[in-house]
Motif scaffolding. Sequence first.
Motif, PDB file in Angstrom:
ATOM      1  N   TYR A  39       0.905  -1.178  -0.011  1.00  0.00           N
ATOM      2  CA  TYR A  39       0.079   0.054   0.130  1.00  0.00           C
ATOM      3  C   TYR A  39       0.804   1.177  -0.016  1.00  0.00           C
ATOM      4  CZ  TYR A  39      -3.866   2.865   0.355  1.00  0.00           C
ATOM      5  OH  TYR A  39      -4.982   4.047   0.222  1.00  0.00           O
ATOM      6  N   GLU A  40       1.021   1.953  -1.093  1.00  0.00           N
ATOM      7  CA  GLU A  40       2.127   2.861  -1.477  1.00  0.00           C
ATOM      8  C   GLU A  40       1.438   4.193  -2.014  1.00  0.00           C
ATOM      9  OE1 GLU A  40       5.198  -0.723  -2.639  1.00  0.00           O
ATOM     10  OE2 GLU A  40       4.183   0.622  -4.314  1.00  0.00           O
ATOM     11  N   GLU A  41       0.385   4.129  -2.296  1.00  0.00           N
ATOM     12  CA  GLU A  41      -0.362   5.136  -3.159  1.00  0.00           C
ATOM     13  C   GLU A  41      -0.654   6.389  -2.133  1.00  0.00           C
ATOM     14  OE1 GLU A  41      -1.050   1.585  -5.277  1.00  0.00           O
ATOM     15  OE2 GLU A  41      -1.362   2.123  -3.265  1.00  0.00           O
ATOM     16  N   GLY A  42      -0.038   7.542  -2.662  1.00  0.00           N
ATOM     17  CA  GLY A  42      -0.035   8.686  -1.908  1.00  0.00           C
ATOM     18  C   GLY A  42       1.180   8.932  -1.155  1.00  0.00           C
ATOM     19  N   ALA A  43       2.256   8.467  -1.298  1.00  0.00           N
ATOM     20  CA  ALA A  43       3.376   8.646  -0.614  1.00  0.00           C
ATOM     21  C   ALA A  43       4.476   8.276  -1.474  1.00  0.00           C
ATOM     22  CB  ALA A  43       3.797   7.424   0.560  1.00  0.00           C
ATOM     23  N   GLU A  44       4.133   8.594  -2.969  1.00  0.00           N
ATOM     24  CA  GLU A  44       5.164   8.334  -4.181  1.00  0.00           C
ATOM     25  C   GLU A  44       5.767   9.731  -4.206  1.00  0.00           C
ATOM     26  OE1 GLU A  44       1.377   9.495  -6.139  1.00  0.00           O
ATOM     27  OE2 GLU A  44       1.863   8.451  -4.556  1.00  0.00           O
ATOM     28  N   ASN A  45       6.854   9.631  -5.133  1.00  0.00           N
ATOM     29  CA  ASN A  45       7.490  11.121  -5.589  1.00  0.00           C
ATOM     30  C   ASN A  45       6.369  12.180  -6.218  1.00  0.00           C
ATOM     31  OD1 ASN A  45      10.357  11.105  -5.142  1.00  0.00           O
ATOM     32  ND2 ASN A  45      10.274   8.945  -6.023  1.00  0.00           N
ATOM     33  N   CYS A  46       6.375  13.122  -5.525  1.00  0.00           N
ATOM     34  CA  CYS A  46       5.381  14.175  -6.215  1.00  0.00           C
ATOM     35  C   CYS A  46       5.873  15.416  -5.533  1.00  0.00           C
ATOM     36  CB  CYS A  46       4.070  13.497  -5.662  1.00  0.00           C
ATOM     37  SG  CYS A  46       2.785  14.771  -6.274  1.00  0.00           S
ATOM     38  N   GLU A  55       6.899  10.899  -9.744  1.00  0.00           N
ATOM     39  CA  GLU A  55       7.322   9.331  -9.624  1.00  0.00           C
ATOM     40  C   GLU A  55       7.579   8.884 -11.061  1.00  0.00           C
ATOM     41  OE1 GLU A  55       8.549   6.489  -8.565  1.00  0.00           O
ATOM     42  OE2 GLU A  55       7.572   7.378  -6.978  1.00  0.00           O
ATOM     43  N   ALA A  56       8.471   8.166 -11.127  1.00  0.00           N
ATOM     44  CA  ALA A  56       8.623   7.456 -12.415  1.00  0.00           C
ATOM     45  C   ALA A  56       8.683   5.826 -12.257  1.00  0.00           C
ATOM     46  CB  ALA A  56       9.997   7.704 -13.124  1.00  0.00           C
ATOM     47  N   PHE A  57       8.268   5.231 -11.107  1.00  0.00           N
ATOM     48  CA  PHE A  57       8.440   4.059 -10.969  1.00  0.00           C
ATOM     49  C   PHE A  57       7.358   3.106 -10.783  1.00  0.00           C
ATOM     50  CE2 PHE A  57      10.222   0.441  -7.814  1.00  0.00           C
ATOM     51  CZ  PHE A  57      10.762  -0.252  -8.968  1.00  0.00           C
ATOM     52  N   LEU A  58       7.072   2.201 -11.336  1.00  0.00           N
ATOM     53  CA  LEU A  58       5.781   1.051 -11.097  1.00  0.00           C
ATOM     54  C   LEU A  58       4.470   1.791 -11.490  1.00  0.00           C
ATOM     55  CD1 LEU A  58       6.552  -1.388  -8.208  1.00  0.00           C
ATOM     56  CD2 LEU A  58       7.063  -1.517 -10.618  1.00  0.00           C
ATOM     57  N   SER A  59       4.276   2.029 -12.695  1.00  0.00           N
ATOM     58  CA  SER A  59       2.906   2.656 -13.206  1.00  0.00           C
ATOM     59  C   SER A  59       2.802   1.691 -14.541  1.00  0.00           C
ATOM     60  CB  SER A  59       2.901   3.962 -13.329  1.00  0.00           C
ATOM     61  OG  SER A  59       3.563   4.329 -14.509  1.00  0.00           O
ATOM     62  N   GLU A  60       1.700   2.500 -15.212  1.00  0.00           N
ATOM     63  CA  GLU A  60       1.299   1.964 -16.590  1.00  0.00           C
ATOM     64  C   GLU A  60       2.418   2.430 -17.630  1.00  0.00           C
ATOM     65  OE1 GLU A  60      -1.101  -0.327 -16.941  1.00  0.00           O
ATOM     66  OE2 GLU A  60      -1.554  -0.172 -14.888  1.00  0.00           O
ATOM     67  N   ILE A  61       2.888   3.619 -17.416  1.00  0.00           N
ATOM     68  CA  ILE A  61       4.008   4.003 -18.143  1.00  0.00           C
ATOM     69  C   ILE A  61       5.472   3.315 -17.941  1.00  0.00           C
ATOM     70  CG2 ILE A  61       4.980   6.130 -19.267  1.00  0.00           C
ATOM     71  CD1 ILE A  61       2.552   7.770 -17.830  1.00  0.00           C
ATOM     72  N   VAL A  62       5.852   2.228 -18.564  1.00  0.00           N
ATOM     73  CA  VAL A  62       6.882   1.479 -18.277  1.00  0.00           C
ATOM     74  C   VAL A  62       8.018   2.218 -18.679  1.00  0.00           C
ATOM     75  CG1 VAL A  62       8.377  -0.449 -18.975  1.00  0.00           C
ATOM     76  CG2 VAL A  62       5.707  -0.595 -18.415  1.00  0.00           C
ATOM     77  N   GLY A  63       9.026   2.809 -18.012  1.00  0.00           N
ATOM     78  CA  GLY A  63      10.066   3.471 -18.313  1.00  0.00           C
ATOM     79  C   GLY A  63       9.956   5.020 -18.363  1.00  0.00           C
ATOM     80  N   MET A  75       0.832  10.171 -14.066  1.00  0.00           N
ATOM     81  CA  MET A  75       1.228   9.354 -12.946  1.00  0.00           C
ATOM     82  C   MET A  75       0.463   9.493 -11.610  1.00  0.00           C
ATOM     83  SD  MET A  75       3.556   7.157 -12.322  1.00  0.00           S
ATOM     84  CE  MET A  75       4.847   7.599 -13.720  1.00  0.00           C
ATOM     85  N   GLU A  76       0.001  10.625 -11.181  1.00  0.00           N
ATOM     86  CA  GLU A  76      -0.458  10.545 -10.229  1.00  0.00           C
ATOM     87  C   GLU A  76      -2.069  10.000 -10.192  1.00  0.00           C
ATOM     88  OE1 GLU A  76      -1.313  14.820  -9.022  1.00  0.00           O
ATOM     89  OE2 GLU A  76       0.712  15.217  -9.236  1.00  0.00           O
ATOM     90  N   SER A  77      -2.685  10.029 -11.385  1.00  0.00           N
ATOM     91  CA  SER A  77      -3.934   9.204 -11.601  1.00  0.00           C
ATOM     92  C   SER A  77      -3.937   7.663 -11.500  1.00  0.00           C
ATOM     93  CB  SER A  77      -4.698   9.728 -12.735  1.00  0.00           C
ATOM     94  OG  SER A  77      -4.258   9.260 -13.911  1.00  0.00           O
ATOM     95  N   PHE A  78      -2.676   7.297 -11.951  1.00  0.00           N
ATOM     96  CA  PHE A  78      -2.342   5.809 -11.897  1.00  0.00           C
ATOM     97  C   PHE A  78      -2.394   5.389 -10.519  1.00  0.00           C
ATOM     98  CE2 PHE A  78      -0.277   6.211 -16.370  1.00  0.00           C
ATOM     99  CZ  PHE A  78      -1.309   5.755 -17.000  1.00  0.00           C
ATOM    100  N   TYR A  79      -1.626   6.241  -9.638  1.00  0.00           N
ATOM    101  CA  TYR A  79      -1.542   5.821  -8.353  1.00  0.00           C
ATOM    102  C   TYR A  79      -2.780   5.873  -7.557  1.00  0.00           C
ATOM    103  CZ  TYR A  79       3.568   5.006  -7.938  1.00  0.00           C
ATOM    104  OH  TYR A  79       4.938   4.280  -8.120  1.00  0.00           O
ATOM    105  N   GLU A  80      -3.693   6.846  -7.926  1.00  0.00           N
ATOM    106  CA  GLU A  80      -4.918   7.343  -7.477  1.00  0.00           C
ATOM    107  C   GLU A  80      -6.014   6.132  -7.575  1.00  0.00           C
ATOM    108  OE1 GLU A  80      -6.047  10.956  -9.076  1.00  0.00           O
ATOM    109  OE2 GLU A  80      -4.476  11.938  -8.031  1.00  0.00           O
TER     110      GLU A  80
END
Length: 314
Positions: A39-46, A55-63, A75-80
């Motif tokens: 459970y990491e959402e809301g604590a990533e780089n932002c 953030e640039a890690f572990l999302s639908e946008i690989v790389g 990126m924010e919405s992927f985590y949301e």
Amino acid sequence: MIETSENAYPRDMLGYGSKPPTVTWPNKAKVAVQFVINYEEGAENCILHGDNASEAFLSEIVGATAFENQRHMNMESFYEFGSRAGFWRLHRLFTERNLPVTVFGVAMAMQRNPEAVEAMLKANWEIASHGYRWIDYQNVPIETEREHLKKAIAIHESMTGEKPKGFYLGRMSQNTRQLVLDEGSFMYDADSYADDLPYYFNGKATGNVDGKANKPHLIVPYSLDANDMRFASPQGFNSGAQFFEYLKDAFDTLYEEGNVAPKMMSIGLHCRIIGRPGRFASLLKFIDYISQFDDVWVCRRQDIAQHWLENHPA
């Protein structure tokens, strides 16, 4: 160079070797299967969190590329998605199946969704600490990392009523395990991928930590291969079928070995990744598969740790 006591090689390349311990899991299970929900959402780089980039890690946008001094709205919405929808999809599955879970909970993320934390506690899930922030600590100053560890424990205790028994930072630094040892209250940490069984680390805490210093420290290894993060990494899984087949192959291998030498299997999950419907079906399929076996122990990591401490003392 030949190592001496003064310059001993700090890594353990031997482990249990050809003579692993004789393990007897509860009910004589051949495999201890352990599901982790990160459970990491809301604590990533932002930049909203005081960071210099997105953030640039572990999302639908690989790389993905981090945006310096800017918000990355996609990126924010992927985590949301993970906290808004993915978590609840996983919660329904594991509670309906009455399967125990360990959550690696990032303290800042927990603060942003107390309803999810309440649901974890009500389900009797273990919530292990995943640190204060979901960032890479490799080059974070030790003083900052120490302060983050203290803050993570304080937030965790205030939200759950107790200190976390387990710890997993993930993107750890060379200082992380020493800081965990110095803190002195954890039953185990999971910042290792070095074995199929728990093992002890004989490090030394610096100073006297309430009489708990310098005892062997238990490590319950984790897994990055039986892990949905590979949906979001190069040459990873690109379909649910690949994820299911990999988990099944890992389980089948360990189950067969369990006739002689039972081991553990860790499965890593992320709300924003496996919580997507097209991937979620593969997790459900795997749970259906292992439910056919009576001699499998599905448990929390703290259950494995407690069993090891009681039956395999250092």
